[in-house]
Design an enzyme around this catalytic site. Structure first.
Site, PDB file in Angstrom:
ATOM      1  N   GLU A  40      32.109  40.127  80.368  1.00 33.12           N
ATOM      2  CA  GLU A  40      30.958  39.909  79.478  1.00 33.12           C
ATOM      3  C   GLU A  40      29.726  39.598  80.296  1.00 33.12           C
ATOM      4  O   GLU A  40      29.770  38.766  81.205  1.00 33.12           O
ATOM      5  CB  GLU A  40      31.265  38.732  78.541  1.00 33.12           C
ATOM      6  CG  GLU A  40      30.056  38.129  77.862  1.00 33.12           C
ATOM      7  CD  GLU A  40      30.300  36.706  77.367  1.00 33.12           C
ATOM      8  OE1 GLU A  40      29.308  36.004  77.099  1.00 33.12           O
ATOM      9  OE2 GLU A  40      31.474  36.289  77.256  1.00 33.12           O
ATOM     10  N   THR A  69      26.173  35.850  74.336  1.00 37.45           N
ATOM     11  CA  THR A  69      24.950  35.188  73.868  1.00 37.45           C
ATOM     12  C   THR A  69      24.164  36.104  72.934  1.00 37.45           C
ATOM     13  O   THR A  69      22.945  36.235  73.033  1.00 37.45           O
ATOM     14  CB  THR A  69      24.078  34.710  75.060  1.00 37.45           C
ATOM     15  OG1 THR A  69      24.910  34.123  76.060  1.00 37.45           O
ATOM     16  CG2 THR A  69      23.072  33.653  74.607  1.00 37.45           C
ATOM     17  N   LYS A 129      35.493  31.805  69.312  1.00 34.57           N
ATOM     18  CA  LYS A 129      35.256  31.080  70.560  1.00 34.57           C
ATOM     19  C   LYS A 129      34.956  29.614  70.254  1.00 34.57           C
ATOM     20  O   LYS A 129      34.037  29.308  69.484  1.00 34.57           O
ATOM     21  CB  LYS A 129      34.069  31.698  71.325  1.00 34.57           C
ATOM     22  CG  LYS A 129      33.762  30.980  72.633  1.00 34.57           C
ATOM     23  CD  LYS A 129      32.644  31.661  73.392  1.00 34.57           C
ATOM     24  CE  LYS A 129      31.274  31.268  72.897  1.00 34.57           C
ATOM     25  NZ  LYS A 129      30.195  31.723  73.809  1.00 34.57           N
TER      26      LYS A 129
END
Length: 213
Positions: A40, A69, A129
């Site tokens: 990522e 993000t 998450k």
């Protein structure tokens, strides 16, 4: 979604943040060579979309590339256009989840409270998450697993080689790892071999027993 099984097997997502496009080439090469399957790059990294495109071209079939993000649908749309195969966020935005599901992209949103975790799950996220783990602590993870043990959690924040086993023992289905995976000294000189060696140690530590044979 297709990458959830990959995540549940490898149990590790590499998080790359705040590096240059040139550094990302060495980082990606080292992570992929070390066996990392999910990489990522965060969207608040300068040139993130270029890095995603570079990694997709370089590691297609070897590793899956995602965007982190991702705070809103605009960012999700940009990430998808760049080729992101999964989306991770620090927050729960049901519009981002809906967009990802519509596009067939795996989405693993970030949540902290039981309400946020359940909201994300029932909005369609197969995995959530748990963030910020470094501040919440393993005790929090253990407690949250009690009533929510049907929701797979990626524990993100504070993971090292020394404590990664504790995260899994506390109930994490997977972990997100940032700076620990990319030694600064190796990144600074583009030492792909050094990055690969570090990554391989984490990959082995995270692997399920049946994958170690």
């Amino acid at each position: 979604m297709k990458l959830t099984n990959e995540l549940m097997d490898s149990r590790l997502v590499a998080i790359v943040r705040g590096i240059t496009r040139s550094e990302a080439k060495a980082a990606g090469a080292g992570l992929a060579a070390g066996g990392v399957r999910l990489m990522e790059v965060t969207m608040n990294t300068a040139g993130a979309l270029d890095i995603i495109q570079d990694w997709r071209s370089a590691y297609n079939g070897q590793a899956y590339v995602g965007a982190g993000t991702v705070l809103n649908v605009k960012m999700a749309r940009e990430a998808a256009a760049a080729g992101a195969q999964f989306i991770i966020s620090p927050n729960v935005d049901v519009n981002v989840i809906a967009f990802a599901l519509e596009k067939g992209i795996d989405i693993w949103p970030g949540a902290m409270t039981p309400t946020e975790i359940v909201t994300a799950f029932y909005a369609g996220a197969e995995v959530v998450k748990l963030f910020p783990m470094a501040s919440l602590g393993l005790g929090y993870l253990r407690e949250i697993r009690g009533p929510l043990n049907h929701i797979p959690l990626i524990a993100t924040g504070g993971v090292t080689l020394g404590n990664i086993a504790d995260y899994f023992e506390a109930g994490a289905s997977a972990v997100g790892i940032g700076s620990s995976l990319l030694p600064k000294e190796d990144l600074a000189i583009g030492n792909i071999e050094g990055i690969a060696e570090c990554a391989a140690r984490f990959v082995q530590a995270a692997a399920r027993p049946h994958l170690l044979g």
